[in-house]
Design an enzyme around this catalytic site. Structure first.
Site, mmCIF file in Angstrom:
data_model
loop_
_atom_site.group_PDB
_atom_site.id
_atom_site.type_symbol
_atom_site.label_atom_id
_atom_site.label_comp_id
_atom_site.label_asym_id
_atom_site.label_seq_id
_atom_site.Cartn_x
_atom_site.Cartn_y
_atom_site.Cartn_z
ATOM 1 N N ASP A 36 72.952 50.659 4.048
ATOM 2 C CA ASP A 36 71.859 50.622 5.017
ATOM 3 C C ASP A 36 72.209 51.557 6.163
ATOM 4 O OD1 ASP A 36 69.532 49.773 6.468
ATOM 5 O OD2 ASP A 36 70.743 48.361 7.589
ATOM 6 N N SER A 37 71.220 51.852 6.991
ATOM 7 C CA SER A 37 71.453 52.659 8.191
ATOM 8 C C SER A 37 72.434 51.987 9.135
ATOM 9 C CB SER A 37 70.134 52.894 8.923
ATOM 10 O OG SER A 37 69.600 51.654 9.377
ATOM 11 N N TYR A 67 67.753 54.941 11.520
ATOM 12 C CA TYR A 67 67.188 56.033 10.733
ATOM 13 C C TYR A 67 65.729 56.293 11.105
ATOM 14 C CZ TYR A 67 70.995 56.247 7.221
ATOM 15 O OH TYR A 67 72.183 56.421 6.561
ATOM 16 N N GLY A 68 65.079 55.306 11.720
ATOM 17 C CA GLY A 68 63.643 55.384 11.950
ATOM 18 C C GLY A 68 63.189 56.561 12.786
ATOM 19 N N CYS A 112 61.700 45.878 7.803
ATOM 20 C CA CYS A 112 62.985 46.517 8.096
ATOM 21 C C CYS A 112 64.053 45.464 7.860
ATOM 22 C CB CYS A 112 63.021 47.024 9.532
ATOM 23 S SG CYS A 112 64.653 47.607 10.079
ATOM 24 N N THR A 113 65.144 45.841 7.198
ATOM 25 C CA THR A 113 66.154 44.842 6.840
ATOM 26 C C THR A 113 66.927 44.309 8.045
ATOM 27 O OG1 THR A 113 67.755 46.591 6.297
ATOM 28 C CG2 THR A 113 66.416 45.696 4.488
ATOM 29 N N HIS A 114 66.834 44.977 9.186
ATOM 30 C CA HIS A 114 67.437 44.428 10.409
ATOM 31 C C HIS A 114 66.667 43.214 10.924
ATOM 32 C CE1 HIS A 114 69.572 48.294 10.591
ATOM 33 N NE2 HIS A 114 70.332 47.800 11.541
ATOM 34 N N CYS A 172 67.493 49.446 2.844
ATOM 35 C CA CYS A 172 66.908 50.056 4.032
ATOM 36 C C CYS A 172 65.529 50.573 3.657
ATOM 37 C CB CYS A 172 67.796 51.208 4.517
ATOM 38 S SG CYS A 172 67.123 52.151 5.895
ATOM 39 N N ASN A 173 64.487 50.064 4.299
ATOM 40 C CA ASN A 173 63.124 50.505 3.995
ATOM 41 C C ASN A 173 62.912 51.973 4.339
ATOM 42 O OD1 ASN A 173 61.269 48.000 3.228
ATOM 43 N ND2 ASN A 173 62.765 47.313 4.740
ATOM 44 N N THR A 174 63.508 52.423 5.440
ATOM 45 C CA THR A 174 63.327 53.816 5.846
ATOM 46 C C THR A 174 63.985 54.758 4.851
ATOM 47 O OG1 THR A 174 63.215 53.167 8.176
ATOM 48 C CG2 THR A 174 63.691 55.466 7.713
ATOM 49 N N GLU A 213 71.799 46.000 16.097
ATOM 50 C CA GLU A 213 73.081 46.724 16.032
ATOM 51 C C GLU A 213 73.998 46.347 17.197
ATOM 52 O OE1 GLU A 213 74.385 49.159 13.764
ATOM 53 O OE2 GLU A 213 72.798 48.398 12.454
#
Length: 268
Positions: free
Chosen positions: A11-12, A43-44, A184-186, A74-76, A152
């Site tokens: 993931d980012s 990453y967005g 978004c996975t976050h 990560c969706n992005t 983060e």
């Protein structure tokens, strides 16, 4: 590749740990390798070429670790790079898709809100998803700048995080959304606060469990499922600062962890 090989997940940053948790629940015997590209999160707000290059580098690292499958948690990165990854790497690659389809089955009001990064909302994958499932419901995309950075930073309940979520969630409620998709996975790490703001009558859903099921199916078809009686392990890498990554990953994974630095050639 054989069934004893590990599964790679990237993931980012640390958001993909929400997917890793679902994979661990579904596949307790699998060895899991996780890469957090936190030095480059989010990453967005990056270009498609940058995200594609990072996704190739991280996937290449995981392949060098002899993984039997890669999950792009990560969706992005999915929107920007999954087609390229599947053309370059022979291992099965499982990607994210926001849970719009189950949301359409859940909604009573006919209005669904999708929280995501601006790049995810603008991606071809997401445009197609809207077109496929938006015929009989209204789908409201809501970009959420700043939320990834809060996760983060490990700030899941603070005032700044709450203010950002209120800014993004309340307009969806005003438009009668009764189902909120976390694109978004976050964001699943913010579910308790999102639910508190939205209220008990609003469903909050994400796609982590569906991704874990898809991974399980792909491995089963390929004859690559590990023995369920085996005790699976986890290994973590980061491109960010280790002194920040260790406590953050431990906080989100809810266990003590060891975190390694990515090799220097993977950081460029």
């Amino acid at each position: 590749m054989n069934a004893a090989n590990p599964i790679g997940v990237f993931d980012s940053g640390v958001g993909g740990l929400s997917v890793l948790q679902a994979i661990r629940r579904a596949l307790p015997g699998e060895h899991l390798l996780y890469v957090a590209d936190s030095a480059h999160a989010p990453y967005g707000d990056k270009s498609q070429q940058f995200i594609e290059d990072r996704s190739i580098a991280l996937s290449g690292f995981l392949v060098s670790q002899n993984v039997k499958a890669i999950v792009v948690a990560c969706n992005t990165a999915t929107g920007a790079a999954v087609t390229t990854l599947r053309s370059r790497f022979a291992v099965p690659i499982i990607a994210m898709e926001p849970a719009v389809k189950p949301a359409t089955a859940n909604t009573q009001s006919g209005v669904i809100g999708v929280l995501a990064t601006s790049r995810t909302l603008a991606s071809d994958n997401f445009v197609r998803l809207f077109a496929r499932h938006g015929t009989n419901v209204e789908i409201l995309g809501q970009a959420c700048p700043g939320l990834v950075e809060q996760v983060e930073a490990g700030d899941l309940f603070g005032d700044k995080t709450r203010l950002l979520l209120e800014r993004y969630v309340l307009p969806l409620l005003e438009q009668k959304a009764d189902t909120i998709v976390l694109g978004c996975t976050h964001y699943p790490f913010l579910t308790p606060l999102i639910q508190e703001i939205a209220g008990a009558g609003v469903a909050v859903i994400d796609s982590a469990a569906a991704v874990a099921r898809q991974l399980q199916r792909r491995l089963e078809v390929a004859g690559l499922l590990a023995d369920a009686a085996r005790v699976g392990t986890e290994c973590f890498w980061t491109s960010g600062a280790l002194d920040k990554a260790r406590p953050l990953i431990a906080q989100l994974w809810q266990a003590d962890v060891e975190v390694c630095a990515l090799p220097s050639q993977t950081l460029e």
